[in-house]
Scaffold this motif. Structure first.
Motif, PDB file in Angstrom:
ATOM      1  N   GLN A 163       0.825  -1.202   0.000  1.00  0.00           N
ATOM      2  CA  GLN A 163       0.000   0.000   0.000  1.00  0.00           C
ATOM      3  C   GLN A 163       0.862   1.255   0.000  1.00  0.00           C
ATOM      4  O   GLN A 163       1.279   1.738   1.057  1.00  0.00           O
ATOM      5  CB  GLN A 163      -0.938   0.005   1.215  1.00  0.00           C
ATOM      6  CG  GLN A 163      -2.010  -1.070   1.142  1.00  0.00           C
ATOM      7  CD  GLN A 163      -1.623  -2.326   1.906  1.00  0.00           C
ATOM      8  OE1 GLN A 163      -0.455  -2.592   2.146  1.00  0.00           O
ATOM      9  NE2 GLN A 163      -2.620  -3.105   2.284  1.00  0.00           N
ATOM     10  N   THR A 188       2.613  -6.152   4.366  1.00  0.00           N
ATOM     11  CA  THR A 188       1.245  -5.775   4.055  1.00  0.00           C
ATOM     12  C   THR A 188       0.307  -5.860   5.247  1.00  0.00           C
ATOM     13  O   THR A 188       0.543  -6.615   6.183  1.00  0.00           O
ATOM     14  CB  THR A 188       0.686  -6.687   2.933  1.00  0.00           C
ATOM     15  OG1 THR A 188      -0.664  -6.361   2.665  1.00  0.00           O
ATOM     16  CG2 THR A 188       0.772  -8.149   3.332  1.00  0.00           C
ATOM     17  N   TYR A 197      -2.899  -6.368   4.296  1.00  0.00           N
ATOM     18  CA  TYR A 197      -3.999  -6.796   3.434  1.00  0.00           C
ATOM     19  C   TYR A 197      -4.984  -7.703   4.169  1.00  0.00           C
ATOM     20  O   TYR A 197      -4.603  -8.440   5.084  1.00  0.00           O
ATOM     21  CB  TYR A 197      -3.443  -7.551   2.218  1.00  0.00           C
ATOM     22  CG  TYR A 197      -3.625  -6.811   0.912  1.00  0.00           C
ATOM     23  CD1 TYR A 197      -4.196  -7.428  -0.176  1.00  0.00           C
ATOM     24  CD2 TYR A 197      -3.218  -5.488   0.789  1.00  0.00           C
ATOM     25  CE1 TYR A 197      -4.363  -6.755  -1.377  1.00  0.00           C
ATOM     26  CE2 TYR A 197      -3.367  -4.795  -0.404  1.00  0.00           C
ATOM     27  CZ  TYR A 197      -3.948  -5.440  -1.483  1.00  0.00           C
ATOM     28  OH  TYR A 197      -4.115  -4.775  -2.659  1.00  0.00           O
ATOM     29  N   GLU A 198      -6.218  -7.692   3.715  1.00  0.00           N
ATOM     30  CA  GLU A 198      -7.225  -8.546   4.311  1.00  0.00           C
ATOM     31  C   GLU A 198      -6.988 -10.010   3.943  1.00  0.00           C
ATOM     32  O   GLU A 198      -6.210 -10.325   3.055  1.00  0.00           O
ATOM     33  CB  GLU A 198      -8.632  -8.116   3.877  1.00  0.00           C
ATOM     34  CG  GLU A 198      -8.818  -7.986   2.389  1.00  0.00           C
ATOM     35  CD  GLU A 198      -8.563  -6.559   1.895  1.00  0.00           C
ATOM     36  OE1 GLU A 198      -9.214  -6.173   0.919  1.00  0.00           O
ATOM     37  OE2 GLU A 198      -7.710  -5.858   2.462  1.00  0.00           O
ATOM     38  N   ALA A 230      -6.701 -11.780   0.341  1.00  0.00           N
ATOM     39  CA  ALA A 230      -5.468 -11.543  -0.405  1.00  0.00           C
ATOM     40  C   ALA A 230      -4.360 -12.447   0.105  1.00  0.00           C
ATOM     41  O   ALA A 230      -3.570 -12.989  -0.677  1.00  0.00           O
ATOM     42  CB  ALA A 230      -5.057 -10.080  -0.292  1.00  0.00           C
TER      43      ALA A 230
END
Length: 271
Positions: A58, A83, A85-86, A89
């Protein structure tokens, strides 16, 4: 084994400093540089040729995925994503054997990622790009349902080669690129990245299959997995051992290997 030359990339100064401090504790790591955005990351990878990159996903502008997409496959180092990330992912990363570290950064996870990199580098210096593109595709298609009618339209358009277009199925949309707008292409396994007008489009096709569709008067192969559109070459920059770089734009620099130098010698001679 010799030390692993490592580049770290994050747009947050504190995160960059923290990652640097944790990696310095590992005797097998040699930090050769750092970058705070995607453009800097691409430039540093080209200049420093690191073995391993810890890369934040990100970031504003070019994110971590964009960085990988814009690297030539033959020159892509191993990548470990950092990350937040959720989960969906992360599942895609696991399926495609892409390494990652969840934020906040954990010492044990760093050690595991470095150990994996050591194992892979002891055999060869592989590119992470094919597996990362597979994960990106899985992430982007995760919540989309395949539409049979759309697929039929896609197939129909793919059969129309007379207009010299490239047809790309992107989730539930179809993008049609003019070949003349494509600046360069690079392949990673069963995927190709087509770079056009500041965007990178991923298409699931082999380079050999795509070559059959391309206008050979425009496109020339300059590396094992890289093709350039001759119309976009702005500068030729000498490199070592008979190799050189092609400057395509402000940020795009493509390496030409000795084996493919002859493929564009007519262009370089000004013919």
């Amino acid at each position: 084994m010799s030390k692993i030359n490592t580049l770290i990339v994050d747009d947050e100064p504190l995160a960059l400093k923290l990652l640097q401090a944790k990696l310095k504790k590992l005797p097998e790591i040699e930090i050769v540089g750092q970058a705070s955005n995607g453009r800097e990351a691409i430039s540093a990878i080209m200049d420093l040729a690191p073995d391993l990159v810890f890369l934040d996903i990100q970031m504003p502008g070019l994110n971590g995925f964009d960085v990988v997409k814009n690297l030539q496959s033959d020159m892509s180092p191993l990548v470990v994503f950092t990350t937040a990330y959720e989960q969906y992912a992360l599942d895609a990363f696991d399926i495609h054997a892409v390494d990652y570290i969840l934020k906040p950064i954990d010492d044990e996870r760093i050690k595991r990622a470095v150990h994996r990199a050591q194992q892979r580098l002891s055999k060869e210096k592989p590119s992470s790009k094919p597996s990362i593109l597979g994960a990106i595709n899985a992430i982007e298609h995760n919540s989309d349902r395949q539409d049979k009618n759309t697929n039929k339209v896609s197939q129909s358009l793919s059969d129309q080669q007379v207009d010299r277009k490239v047809v790309i199925k992107d989730r539930d949309e179809i993008t049609i690129l003019k070949q003349s707008d494509v600046e360069w292409i690079d392949a990673a396994g069963d995927y190709v990245c087509l770079h056009a007008k500041g965007k990178t489009h991923i298409k699931r096709i082999t380079l050999k299959e795509l070559l059959e569709e391309l206008d050979t008067t425009l496109f020339k192969r300059v590396h094992r997995s890289t093709i350039v559109n001759l119309n976009f070459i702005q500068k030729v920059i000498p490199h070592t051992k008979g190799e050189f770089f092609l400057q395509l734009g402000e940020f795009e620099k493509i390496k030409v290997s000795r084996n493919y130098k002859d493929s564009i010698k007519h262009f370089l001679a000004g013919g």
